[in-house]
Every structure is written in structure tokens, then in C-alpha cells.
Design an enzyme around this catalytic site. Sequence first.
Site, PDB file in Angstrom:
ATOM      1  N   LYS A  18      11.522   6.364  20.445  1.00  0.00           N
ATOM      2  CA  LYS A  18      12.249   7.109  21.455  1.00  0.00           C
ATOM      3  C   LYS A  18      13.700   6.638  21.528  1.00  0.00           C
ATOM      4  O   LYS A  18      14.568   7.317  22.052  1.00  0.00           O
ATOM      5  CB  LYS A  18      11.621   6.860  22.831  1.00  0.00           C
ATOM      6  CG  LYS A  18      10.172   7.204  22.956  1.00  0.00           C
ATOM      7  CD  LYS A  18       9.728   6.833  24.387  1.00  0.00           C
ATOM      8  CE  LYS A  18       8.273   6.514  24.401  1.00  0.00           C
ATOM      9  NZ  LYS A  18       7.876   5.947  25.722  1.00  0.00           N
ATOM     10  N   ASP A  46      16.714  -3.726  13.048  1.00  0.00           N
ATOM     11  CA  ASP A  46      16.322  -5.110  13.328  1.00  0.00           C
ATOM     12  C   ASP A  46      15.721  -5.677  12.039  1.00  0.00           C
ATOM     13  O   ASP A  46      16.451  -6.142  11.167  1.00  0.00           O
ATOM     14  CB  ASP A  46      15.356  -5.101  14.517  1.00  0.00           C
ATOM     15  CG  ASP A  46      15.014  -6.493  15.017  1.00  0.00           C
ATOM     16  OD1 ASP A  46      15.324  -7.470  14.322  1.00  0.00           O
ATOM     17  OD2 ASP A  46      14.417  -6.616  16.091  1.00  0.00           O
TER      18      ASP A  46
END
Length: 179
Positions: A42, A102
Site C-alpha cells: 500500500k 530496503d
Amino acid sequence: MTPPIQKILIPRDRLETRINELAQEISRNYPGEELVLVSILKGSVVFLTALMKELDLDVEIGFLYLSSYQGETLPQSEVRHYIIPFPDIENRHVLLIEDIFDTGASLAYAWDLCKKKNPRSLKTCVLLLKEGIERPQSIPLPPIDYCGFTVPNEYVVGFGLDYKEKYRQLPCIAVPVLD
Ligand code: IMP
Ligand code: MG
């Protein structure tokens, strides 16, 4: 009520300025072409909406919901996907939109999924790139074609990014108070 934050890393005006720059660069790179923006849910939704409003191109949008597991029965790096109405991307220019790079596992997964659908071109656009991360050698990571900002190896929130589903609505990138 606003959840508590420790510090602001990227204020609203810097986000807006940089996103405008990215949109101009992307618009210049697809002259007269149509672009399919595939947003990884999201977290990238806020970035997607900010970016697309500044693009001087015809765009279509699609979404991909990915979730990572760290359960007992699945390996740590396993990622699953859910396809929500997804455009036909065969032979079309596709730009993957991600909130933060990440470990890179999510973008790598989305990249492979899109690649299998034979797009005309496939590029990536991430709002944030985390520095100082040991990235797994086991998976080939996709290139980052457009990057908004690098951030230190800290947990960050805001502009779509959450901590326990909170903070997504913050108009800046911040370090939250973790509990
Ligand atoms: P990956 O490790 O690059 O696959 O990142 C996976 C997802 O974890 C990202 O798309 C984000 O939704 C989330 N994530 C990674 N780092 C952070 C962070 O610092 N704050 C909030 N979400 C993060
Ligand atoms: Mg994400």
C-alpha cells in the site's frame, strides 16, 4: 490525532520539489508515449498520486499487493502477491512505483512478475533508497532508474509509509517513536 514522531527527515516542500523534478525527467524520457504506472501497495500510493499529477504524459495505473512472510513454514525472504485489477502491460512502457527500497526483495519480485508479461520497457521509480543495508546476494536486484532520496538505515514513516498501519497520512518523511 497525529502519532508521535522523533524527527522529520524530509519535509513536505522538499518532497514536492523532488517529485516535480522526477516527473519532469520521466516525462522527458517518454516523449509522446503512454506509460503504465504500476504501484506496489500500500505504501507507494501517496507517491504515485503525487507523481502522476505532475507527469506530462498519458498514463494508466495498475496496482500490485505484495506481502512478505516471516512465518514458521515459509522462508524469511518469501514474498507473496495478490493481483488487483492489473492492466495488460504486454508491449507497453511500464514504470514500477515503490515507496522504499530496503532489502529490494519486493521490487525484485514485482520486477520479475512484470518482466514475464513482456512489457515494451520496464523501469523502476522509488521514492526512498535506504543506505547501509546488507542486501541479499541470493536474489538479483532490479536497477533503480529513478530515485527520490536516500535515507539512513532507520525505520521511516509518512507519505504512504507506515508503522503498524499508522503514519501513512503524514505529508513528510519522519522517524517515528517505535514501541
Ligand atoms: P524491501 O525490503 O525492499 O522488500 O521492502 C519491503 C517493504 O517494506 C517496502 O515496500 C515498505 O513497504 C516496507 N518498508 C521497508 N523499510 C521500511 C521503513 O523504513 N518504513 C516503512 N516501511 C518500510
Ligand atoms: Mg512497500
